[in-house]
Design an enzyme around this catalytic site. Structure first.
Site, PDB file in Angstrom:
ATOM      1  N   GLU A   1       0.825  -1.212   0.000  1.00 37.56           N
ATOM      2  CA  GLU A   1       0.000   0.000   0.000  1.00 37.56           C
ATOM      3  C   GLU A   1       0.859   1.262   0.000  1.00 37.56           C
ATOM      4  O   GLU A   1       1.685   1.459   0.902  1.00 37.56           O
ATOM      5  CB  GLU A   1      -0.932   0.012   1.215  1.00 37.56           C
ATOM      6  CG  GLU A   1      -1.858   1.200   1.230  1.00 37.56           C
ATOM      7  CD  GLU A   1      -2.963   1.083   2.254  1.00 37.56           C
ATOM      8  OE1 GLU A   1      -3.562   2.118   2.594  1.00 37.56           O
ATOM      9  OE2 GLU A   1      -3.249  -0.045   2.713  1.00 37.56           O
TER      10      GLU A   1
ATOM     11  N   LYS B   1      -7.781  -0.410  11.121  1.00 33.13           N
ATOM     12  CA  LYS B   1      -7.085  -0.887   9.924  1.00 33.13           C
ATOM     13  C   LYS B   1      -5.859  -0.024   9.661  1.00 33.13           C
ATOM     14  O   LYS B   1      -4.802  -0.521   9.257  1.00 33.13           O
ATOM     15  CB  LYS B   1      -8.041  -0.860   8.724  1.00 33.13           C
ATOM     16  CG  LYS B   1      -7.477  -1.508   7.456  1.00 33.13           C
ATOM     17  CD  LYS B   1      -6.806  -0.514   6.525  1.00 33.13           C
ATOM     18  CE  LYS B   1      -6.331  -1.178   5.226  1.00 33.13           C
ATOM     19  NZ  LYS B   1      -5.618  -0.219   4.350  1.00 33.13           N
TER      20      LYS B   1
ATOM     21  N   ASP C   1       3.659 -13.998  12.344  1.00 32.03           N
ATOM     22  CA  ASP C   1       2.325 -14.447  11.937  1.00 32.03           C
ATOM     23  C   ASP C   1       1.352 -13.268  11.899  1.00 32.03           C
ATOM     24  O   ASP C   1       0.829 -12.847  12.939  1.00 32.03           O
ATOM     25  CB  ASP C   1       1.833 -15.522  12.917  1.00 32.03           C
ATOM     26  CG  ASP C   1       0.553 -16.210  12.466  1.00 32.03           C
ATOM     27  OD1 ASP C   1      -0.183 -15.629  11.646  1.00 32.03           O
ATOM     28  OD2 ASP C   1       0.288 -17.324  12.950  1.00 32.03           O
TER      29      ASP C   1
ATOM     30  N   HIS D   1      -2.228  10.131  -0.207  1.00 37.70           N
ATOM     31  CA  HIS D   1      -2.335   8.730  -0.590  1.00 37.70           C
ATOM     32  C   HIS D   1      -2.447   8.589  -2.107  1.00 37.70           C
ATOM     33  O   HIS D   1      -1.764   7.762  -2.715  1.00 37.70           O
ATOM     34  CB  HIS D   1      -3.559   8.106   0.076  1.00 37.70           C
ATOM     35  CG  HIS D   1      -3.740   6.656  -0.241  1.00 37.70           C
ATOM     36  ND1 HIS D   1      -2.979   5.668   0.364  1.00 37.70           N
ATOM     37  CD2 HIS D   1      -4.572   6.019  -1.086  1.00 37.70           C
ATOM     38  CE1 HIS D   1      -3.347   4.489  -0.096  1.00 37.70           C
ATOM     39  NE2 HIS D   1      -4.315   4.670  -0.981  1.00 37.70           N
TER      40      HIS D   1
END
Length: 421
Positions: free
Chosen positions: A81, A259, A275, A373
């Site tokens: 991202e 998030k 993990d 972004h």
């Protein structure tokens, strides 16, 4: 310790030059050698998982400017991202004005559950198990004498009676200090070993014997103060706090807010071979620990008017076992951080998550998330449209200028640029 994590202008260098700059900052010329081609050949990949047919590459960047508990740290981040690495680095730069990030953590306690079914007297069974607590703990410790030698091992055994919807479950929990391991294999082995005896004491049948990823006894915490003027002033700080409060109160906002935190956390967890699914499951379960899904972080204003942001969440990561030891690139990424314990790695990851969170909320409260972004995303769109070499930046610049970062616009602008060539 890294000589400095303030590597200003790193984005303006070629990839090869960046590697040299980072290696020099670490004082280790070969520190990034395993990252050149991903560090994983087909033979090694074939040993790691089943039915291997190939590999998939994820960009690995370096977050700069981090000062954590007074230590200069360069942070490896693996993510697809755009803006994540830059955003975290930018807030880390701002945070240096007030001493950077301060972190802490609890002991690396993981839990394994032994689920016993067909129990007639659950409350009586609970006490019968607890009466033999010492015996069961000794039996569990015997499964991993090396862990005990290193100062880890079983710390407690508890029994829960879980009732919901007219159903009743008897569940014993082993609490294990797993030291520098993530701990899944260790606690699962212990649970398997004591399950028959637990079931015998309960008068039932053992069913599930496995760790829980709700690692709420293995918490990491990070705190940072960012000067109001560096964020854009008192009004921006106020808007950031209001936005963070919505995340505390509204699950719809909280899901995206969290998030953003995980954008930073997962990138470091992935880079270090840990993990990601376990960490994400633990984080989101922690966000709902009170029966309401809300923000993992909290934003406040201190007496000077500066922003104080804090984050606490479970972080089960390790330095031994799994891909952290079997993947050369993961080993190189861990080495870059210069951490010496799993707790130190977890605290660093927590700081990165908080930095990323502050950056995202600031963007929302100030210019809007899309400006920065989409400027970075525009390059991806340009490449997808077929742009090459210098065309990529030229097409991306036109997309940003038109505030239309779309494939059709990229194709049109690329055609226009080539038509003038």
């Amino acid at each position: 310790m890294a000589r400095t994590s303030r590597l200003s202008g790193l984005r303006n260098h070629t990839i090869e030059e960046r590697r040299a700059i980072v290696a020099d900052a670490l004082g280790a010329p070969d520190a990034l050698a395993q990252l050149v081609d991903g560090g994983l050949d087909e033979a090694r990949a074939d040993r790691m998982i089943e039915h291997v047919v190939g590999q998939i590459g994820i960009p690995l960047g370096v977050a700069t400017n981090f000062l954590v508990n007074g230590r200069e740290v360069l942070v490896p981040m693996a993510t697809e991202e755009p803006s994540v690495v830059a955003a975290a680095s930018n807030v880390a730069r701002m945070a240096r004005e007030r001493g950077g990030f301060t972190t802490s953590s609890t002991a690396p306690i993981m839990q394994a559950q032994i689920h016993v079914v067909e129990v007639a007297d659950a409350h009586g069974a609970k006490l019968r198990i607890l009466e033999q607590r010492d015996e069961l703990m000794r039996l569990a410790d015997e499964q991993d004498p090396r862990l005990v030698e290193l100062g880890g091992g079983v710390r407690d055994l508890i029994v829960r009676i879980v009732e919901r919807g007219g159903r009743r479950h008897l569940v014993a929990h082993l609490l294990v200090d797993v030291r520098d391991a993530m701990g899944a294999n260790a606690v699962n082995t212990m649970a398997e070993a004591i399950a028959p005896r637990v079931a015998e004491l309960a008068g039932g049948r053992p069913l599930l014997r496995i760790l829980t990823n709700k690692a709420d006894l293995r918490l990491s915490r990070a705190r940072v103060t960012v000067p109001a003027e560096m964020l854009g002033g008192a009004e921006v700080v106020e808007n950031m706090i209001l936005g963070a409060q919505l995340a505390e109160d509204d699950p719809y906002r909280a899901a995206t807010h969290n998030k953003g935190i995980m954008n930073g956390i997962t990138a470091v967890v992935l880079a270090t071979g840990n993990d990601t699914r376990a960490v994400e499951a633990g984080a989101h379960s922690h966000a709902a620990r009170d029966g309401h899904y809300g923000s993992l972080s909290h934003f406040e204003r201190d007496a000077a008017g500066d922003l104080v942001a804090t984050l606490e969440l479970p972080l089960a990561v390790g330095l031994v076992g799994g891909a952290t030891k079997s993947h050369p690139a993961a080993q190189a990424a861990v080495a870059m951080t210069e951490v010496t314990t799993a707790q130190e790695l977890a605290e660093l990851i927590c700081a990165v998550g908080l930095s990323q969170n502050v950056a995202a909320v600031r963007a929302l409260a100030a210019e809007g998330i899309q400006q920065g972004h989409m400027a970075l995303h525009a390059r991806n769109v340009a490449v997808a449209a077929g742009a090459e070499g210098d065309e990529i930046e030229a097409v991306a610049a036109r997309l940003v200028e038109q505030r239309a970062v779309r494939a059709d616009v990229a194709e049109r602008e690329l055609a226009a640029i080539r038509g003038k060539a």
